[in-house]
Motif scaffolding. Structure first.
Motif, PDB file in Angstrom:
ATOM      1  N   UNK A 136       0.977   7.925  20.353  1.00  0.00           N
ATOM      2  CA  UNK A 136      -0.457   7.900  20.076  1.00  0.00           C
ATOM      3  C   UNK A 136      -0.719   7.506  18.624  1.00  0.00           C
ATOM      4  N   UNK A 137      -1.937   7.117  18.341  1.00  0.00           N
ATOM      5  CA  UNK A 137      -2.264   6.557  17.032  1.00  0.00           C
ATOM      6  C   UNK A 137      -1.959   7.526  15.896  1.00  0.00           C
ATOM      7  N   UNK A 138      -2.329   8.775  16.051  1.00  0.00           N
ATOM      8  CA  UNK A 138      -2.091   9.742  14.966  1.00  0.00           C
ATOM      9  C   UNK A 138      -0.603   9.932  14.702  1.00  0.00           C
ATOM     10  N   UNK A 139       0.194   9.875  15.759  1.00  0.00           N
ATOM     11  CA  UNK A 139       1.651   9.979  15.582  1.00  0.00           C
ATOM     12  C   UNK A 139       2.194   8.759  14.848  1.00  0.00           C
ATOM     13  N   UNK A 140       1.651   7.593  15.143  1.00  0.00           N
ATOM     14  CA  UNK A 140       2.061   6.373  14.440  1.00  0.00           C
ATOM     15  C   UNK A 140       1.745   6.484  12.959  1.00  0.00           C
ATOM     16  N   UNK A 141       0.542   6.946  12.643  1.00  0.00           N
ATOM     17  CA  UNK A 141       0.153   7.097  11.234  1.00  0.00           C
ATOM     18  C   UNK A 141       1.053   8.105  10.530  1.00  0.00           C
ATOM     19  N   UNK A 142       1.422   9.184  11.223  1.00  0.00           N
ATOM     20  CA  UNK A 142       2.326  10.160  10.639  1.00  0.00           C
ATOM     21  C   UNK A 142       3.706   9.591  10.389  1.00  0.00           C
ATOM     22  N   UNK A 177       0.797  -1.223   0.000  1.00  0.00           N
ATOM     23  CA  UNK A 177       0.000   0.000   0.000  1.00  0.00           C
ATOM     24  C   UNK A 177       0.833   1.279   0.000  1.00  0.00           C
ATOM     25  N   UNK A 178       2.143   1.138  -0.075  1.00  0.00           N
ATOM     26  CA  UNK A 178       2.998   2.296  -0.289  1.00  0.00           C
ATOM     27  C   UNK A 178       3.181   3.194   0.920  1.00  0.00           C
ATOM     28  N   UNK A 179       3.216   2.604   2.120  1.00  0.00           N
ATOM     29  CA  UNK A 179       3.576   3.436   3.265  1.00  0.00           C
ATOM     30  C   UNK A 179       4.905   2.948   3.848  1.00  0.00           C
ATOM     31  N   UNK A 221      -4.890   9.249   5.389  1.00  0.00           N
ATOM     32  CA  UNK A 221      -6.162   8.804   5.983  1.00  0.00           C
ATOM     33  C   UNK A 221      -7.086   8.090   5.002  1.00  0.00           C
ATOM     34  N   UNK A 222      -7.052   8.485   3.735  1.00  0.00           N
ATOM     35  CA  UNK A 222      -7.989   7.876   2.785  1.00  0.00           C
ATOM     36  C   UNK A 222      -7.670   6.395   2.523  1.00  0.00           C
ATOM     37  N   UNK A 223      -6.447   5.984   2.836  1.00  0.00           N
ATOM     38  CA  UNK A 223      -6.077   4.580   2.625  1.00  0.00           C
ATOM     39  C   UNK A 223      -6.472   3.670   3.788  1.00  0.00           C
ATOM     40  N   UNK A 224      -6.808   4.248   4.931  1.00  0.00           N
ATOM     41  CA  UNK A 224      -7.040   3.440   6.122  1.00  0.00           C
ATOM     42  C   UNK A 224      -8.141   2.391   5.935  1.00  0.00           C
TER      43      UNK A 224
END
Length: 213
Positions: free
Chosen positions: A49-55, A32-34, A61-64
């Motif tokens: 925290x979750x948002x920091x992990x995603x960053x 998925x290219x992350x 967000x659209x790929x989640x």
């Protein structure tokens, strides 16, 4: 006031899926290219925290939702490699025997959850699954409404900071387990109502509280 309803998370709380997740995540990242997760990053991410992990992983967000659906399918294919934590069966049966009703709210699918729980699934009164990453508050509210209990009689038990945040958003108690995805220090920093070091502590706390009623 005793807890008459315990809402459990699945992964990292009842099911020991973190080793499988670490084994799988970089293949998913490539697909998925992350950003891949390096071994040296794991402990740092367990404190984030979750948002920091995603960053950190650079996941848009659209790929989640797409990634979540793919992960659910993978987990179904590898169900035999993802066991319940030792002690979960005794804990679930003891809570039920002591009059604590059980529910499950998970990001995983209900089919996967029921497969992992096996015969224990019949002891859960409510399932509300396939939660989005930040979608647990709505599911908690729905489970509480269906159960017909007061908010003060409900505890949500999970292994991530977002589980604590979701419980607080709804106005129910939160219990954090120390054997899952997030580091215990990260969970304690958010002041959960109860912290469980061992699976047996859930029975000790909830049944002790109930016995005082």
């Amino acid at each position: 006031m005793p807890y008459s309803l315990a809402i459990f998370d699945l992964d990292g709380t009842l099911v020991d899926s973190f080793p499988w997740f670490l084994h799988t995540i970089n293949d998913v990242a490539d697909r998925f290219g992350f950003r891949r997760v390096a071994d040296e990053d794991v402990e740092q991410l367990r404190h984030a925290p979750t948002r920091e992990i995603l960053g950190h992983l650079q996941v848009p967000p659209w790929k989640l939702p797409i990634i979540a659906r793919y992960m659910r399918r993978l987990k179904a294919e590898h169900a035999a490699d993802i066991p319940l934590f030792s002690g979960v069966e005794t804990m679930v049966r003891t809570l039920t025997a002591n009059g604590v009703r059980l529910a499950l709210v998970s990001s995983d699918s209900e089919a996967n959850a029921r497969q992992k729980l096996g015969d224990l699934a019949s002891l859960f009164s409510h399932f509300d699954c396939a939660a989005s990453l930040f979608g647990k508050p709505a599911k908690f509210r729905r489970v509480v409404r269906r159960a017909g209990v007061d908010l003060g009689q409900v505890i949500a038990i999970g292994d991530e900071v977002r589980d604590i945040e979701a419980a607080r958003a709804v106005g129910i108690a939160c219990g954090a387990v120390c054997w899952g995805y997030a580091a215990p220090a990260a969970l304690r920093a958010h002041g959960p109502d109860l912290t469980f070091e061992r699976i047996g502590d859930i029975v000790d706390e909830l049944c002790r509280v109930s016995s005082k009623a």
